[in-house]
Design a protein around this motif. Structure first.
Motif, PDB file in Angstrom:
ATOM      1  N   LEU A  41       0.824  -1.214   0.000  1.00  0.00           N
ATOM      2  CA  LEU A  41       0.000   0.000   0.000  1.00  0.00           C
ATOM      3  C   LEU A  41       0.858   1.264   0.000  1.00  0.00           C
ATOM      4  O   LEU A  41       0.350   2.347  -0.313  1.00  0.00           O
ATOM      5  CB  LEU A  41      -0.914   0.025   1.227  1.00  0.00           C
ATOM      6  CG  LEU A  41      -1.881  -1.142   1.396  1.00  0.00           C
ATOM      7  CD1 LEU A  41      -2.649  -0.984   2.693  1.00  0.00           C
ATOM      8  CD2 LEU A  41      -2.808  -1.276   0.213  1.00  0.00           C
ATOM      9  N   ASP A  46      -4.511   8.585  -0.745  1.00  0.00           N
ATOM     10  CA  ASP A  46      -5.773   8.171  -0.148  1.00  0.00           C
ATOM     11  C   ASP A  46      -6.803   7.861  -1.228  1.00  0.00           C
ATOM     12  O   ASP A  46      -7.534   6.874  -1.134  1.00  0.00           O
ATOM     13  CB  ASP A  46      -6.283   9.252   0.801  1.00  0.00           C
ATOM     14  CG  ASP A  46      -7.402   8.746   1.679  1.00  0.00           C
ATOM     15  OD1 ASP A  46      -7.150   7.808   2.474  1.00  0.00           O
ATOM     16  OD2 ASP A  46      -8.524   9.263   1.569  1.00  0.00           O
ATOM     17  N   LEU A  49      -6.007   4.516  -2.776  1.00  0.00           N
ATOM     18  CA  LEU A  49      -6.301   3.432  -1.836  1.00  0.00           C
ATOM     19  C   LEU A  49      -7.788   3.099  -1.823  1.00  0.00           C
ATOM     20  O   LEU A  49      -8.165   1.945  -1.636  1.00  0.00           O
ATOM     21  CB  LEU A  49      -5.861   3.811  -0.420  1.00  0.00           C
ATOM     22  CG  LEU A  49      -4.379   3.770  -0.125  1.00  0.00           C
ATOM     23  CD1 LEU A  49      -4.083   4.428   1.216  1.00  0.00           C
ATOM     24  CD2 LEU A  49      -3.869   2.334  -0.142  1.00  0.00           C
ATOM     25  N   ARG A  50      -8.624   4.108  -2.023  1.00  0.00           N
ATOM     26  CA  ARG A  50     -10.068   3.958  -1.872  1.00  0.00           C
ATOM     27  C   ARG A  50     -10.816   3.706  -3.173  1.00  0.00           C
ATOM     28  O   ARG A  50     -11.962   3.262  -3.152  1.00  0.00           O
ATOM     29  CB  ARG A  50     -10.632   5.223  -1.213  1.00  0.00           C
ATOM     30  CG  ARG A  50     -10.025   5.516   0.140  1.00  0.00           C
ATOM     31  CD  ARG A  50     -10.472   6.862   0.669  1.00  0.00           C
ATOM     32  NE  ARG A  50     -11.853   6.789   1.107  1.00  0.00           N
ATOM     33  CZ  ARG A  50     -12.240   6.374   2.304  1.00  0.00           C
ATOM     34  NH1 ARG A  50     -11.353   6.021   3.201  1.00  0.00           N
ATOM     35  NH2 ARG A  50     -13.512   6.335   2.627  1.00  0.00           N
ATOM     36  N   SER A  59     -11.059  -1.927  -4.266  1.00  0.00           N
ATOM     37  CA  SER A  59      -9.956  -1.002  -3.996  1.00  0.00           C
ATOM     38  C   SER A  59      -8.919  -1.691  -3.109  1.00  0.00           C
ATOM     39  O   SER A  59      -9.235  -2.652  -2.396  1.00  0.00           O
ATOM     40  CB  SER A  59     -10.484   0.244  -3.284  1.00  0.00           C
ATOM     41  OG  SER A  59     -10.885  -0.078  -1.959  1.00  0.00           O
ATOM     42  N   LEU A  61      -7.745  -0.618  -0.340  1.00  0.00           N
ATOM     43  CA  LEU A  61      -8.213  -0.511   1.033  1.00  0.00           C
ATOM     44  C   LEU A  61      -9.379  -1.471   1.301  1.00  0.00           C
ATOM     45  O   LEU A  61      -9.505  -2.011   2.401  1.00  0.00           O
ATOM     46  CB  LEU A  61      -8.620   0.935   1.329  1.00  0.00           C
ATOM     47  CG  LEU A  61      -8.713   1.321   2.788  1.00  0.00           C
ATOM     48  CD1 LEU A  61      -7.405   1.080   3.528  1.00  0.00           C
ATOM     49  CD2 LEU A  61      -9.142   2.778   2.914  1.00  0.00           C
ATOM     50  N   GLN A  65      -9.752  -4.235   4.308  1.00  0.00           N
ATOM     51  CA  GLN A  65     -10.965  -4.401   5.118  1.00  0.00           C
ATOM     52  C   GLN A  65     -11.458  -5.847   5.058  1.00  0.00           C
ATOM     53  O   GLN A  65     -11.833  -6.427   6.085  1.00  0.00           O
ATOM     54  CB  GLN A  65     -12.040  -3.436   4.623  1.00  0.00           C
ATOM     55  CG  GLN A  65     -13.311  -3.472   5.422  1.00  0.00           C
ATOM     56  CD  GLN A  65     -14.214  -2.325   5.028  1.00  0.00           C
ATOM     57  OE1 GLN A  65     -14.150  -1.259   5.621  1.00  0.00           O
ATOM     58  NE2 GLN A  65     -15.061  -2.541   4.023  1.00  0.00           N
ATOM     59  N   ILE A  98     -15.427   0.516   0.970  1.00  0.00           N
ATOM     60  CA  ILE A  98     -15.138   1.453   2.048  1.00  0.00           C
ATOM     61  C   ILE A  98     -16.210   2.535   2.055  1.00  0.00           C
ATOM     62  O   ILE A  98     -16.403   3.235   1.057  1.00  0.00           O
ATOM     63  CB  ILE A  98     -13.740   2.096   1.873  1.00  0.00           C
ATOM     64  CG1 ILE A  98     -12.665   1.026   1.703  1.00  0.00           C
ATOM     65  CG2 ILE A  98     -13.437   3.039   3.036  1.00  0.00           C
ATOM     66  CD1 ILE A  98     -12.553   0.045   2.840  1.00  0.00           C
ATOM     67  N   SER A 103     -12.613   6.583   7.467  1.00  0.00           N
ATOM     68  CA  SER A 103     -11.295   7.051   7.041  1.00  0.00           C
ATOM     69  C   SER A 103     -10.363   5.875   6.746  1.00  0.00           C
ATOM     70  O   SER A 103     -10.562   4.756   7.245  1.00  0.00           O
ATOM     71  CB  SER A 103     -10.665   7.931   8.120  1.00  0.00           C
ATOM     72  OG  SER A 103     -10.294   7.138   9.237  1.00  0.00           O
ATOM     73  N   THR A 104      -9.363   6.164   5.960  1.00  0.00           N
ATOM     74  CA  THR A 104      -8.327   5.170   5.680  1.00  0.00           C
ATOM     75  C   THR A 104      -7.673   4.729   6.976  1.00  0.00           C
ATOM     76  O   THR A 104      -7.461   3.533   7.198  1.00  0.00           O
ATOM     77  CB  THR A 104      -7.285   5.754   4.706  1.00  0.00           C
ATOM     78  OG1 THR A 104      -7.951   6.016   3.462  1.00  0.00           O
ATOM     79  CG2 THR A 104      -6.119   4.816   4.487  1.00  0.00           C
TER      80      THR A 104
END
Length: 177
Positions: A41, A46, A49-50, A59, A61, A65, A98, A103-104
């Motif tokens: 990562l 951000d 990542l999302r 994604s 992120l 999760q 997400i 938030s990340t």
């Protein structure tokens, strides 16, 4: 003139080359994959990542999760038989997506919390110890050993960290180790 010593790459990833205890090897490789997930990562904004990666549909992120939920299901609910929510109410879509108000930092913290709890459950027991009954496993003939669960988690991480390599290459051309 003397040449500087060459940097020799590590011969093996994961635990040290002299580790031969199976319990230590499994937990060491699981930790190596967890760290590899975070390394892959590095350097992503951000937004990157999302944002779901096409054509994959998830994604980076979202993958983190998902792996937090995997840790939760297999070790807390499965091995530890804890009375917890094992799946998000929205199913797979929620597990991989997400929420805009999350938030990340929160996703990473939640993942790290699951890893810490998993480590506290797995470190003090034997690989041959069976999962407790009442969570994921209701009967003795359904309950796998910790060793079996750790092998499952290793293959899950190996696949998903490989998937993240593909996603990262699609995002910015970076390739994995």
């Amino acid at each position: 003139m003397q040449q500087p010593p060459e940097q020799v790459p590590a011969l093996l990833d994961g635990p040290a080359v002299d580790v031969s205890d199976t319990h230590e090897l499994l937990l060491g490789y699981l930790e190596w994959y967890r760290e590899a997930l975070m390394r892959k990562l590095d350097g992503l904004s951000d937004d990157r990542l999302r944002t779901p990666v096409e054509p994959l549909g998830w994604s980076p992120l979202g993958l983190v999760q998902h792996l937090g939920w995997v840790e939760r299901r297999w070790l807390r609910w499965g091995f530890g038989a804890q009375d917890i929510v094992a799946y998000p109410p929205g199913g797979d879509a929620e597990e991989w997506t997400i929420a805009a108000n999350t938030s990340t930092a929160q996703v990473i913290a939640d993942y790290q919390t699951e890893v810490a709890i998993a480590n506290s459950l797995t470190a003090p027991v034997l690989l041959s110890d069976k999962a407790r009954l009442g969570g994921r496993f209701k009967a003795p003939d359904q309950a796998p050993s910790l060793g079996r669960i750790l092998f499952h988690l290793l293959q899950e991480y190996a696949r998903h960290v490989g998937h993240l390599d593909v996603a990262r290459e699609l995002i910015d051309g970076q390739t994995g180790e």
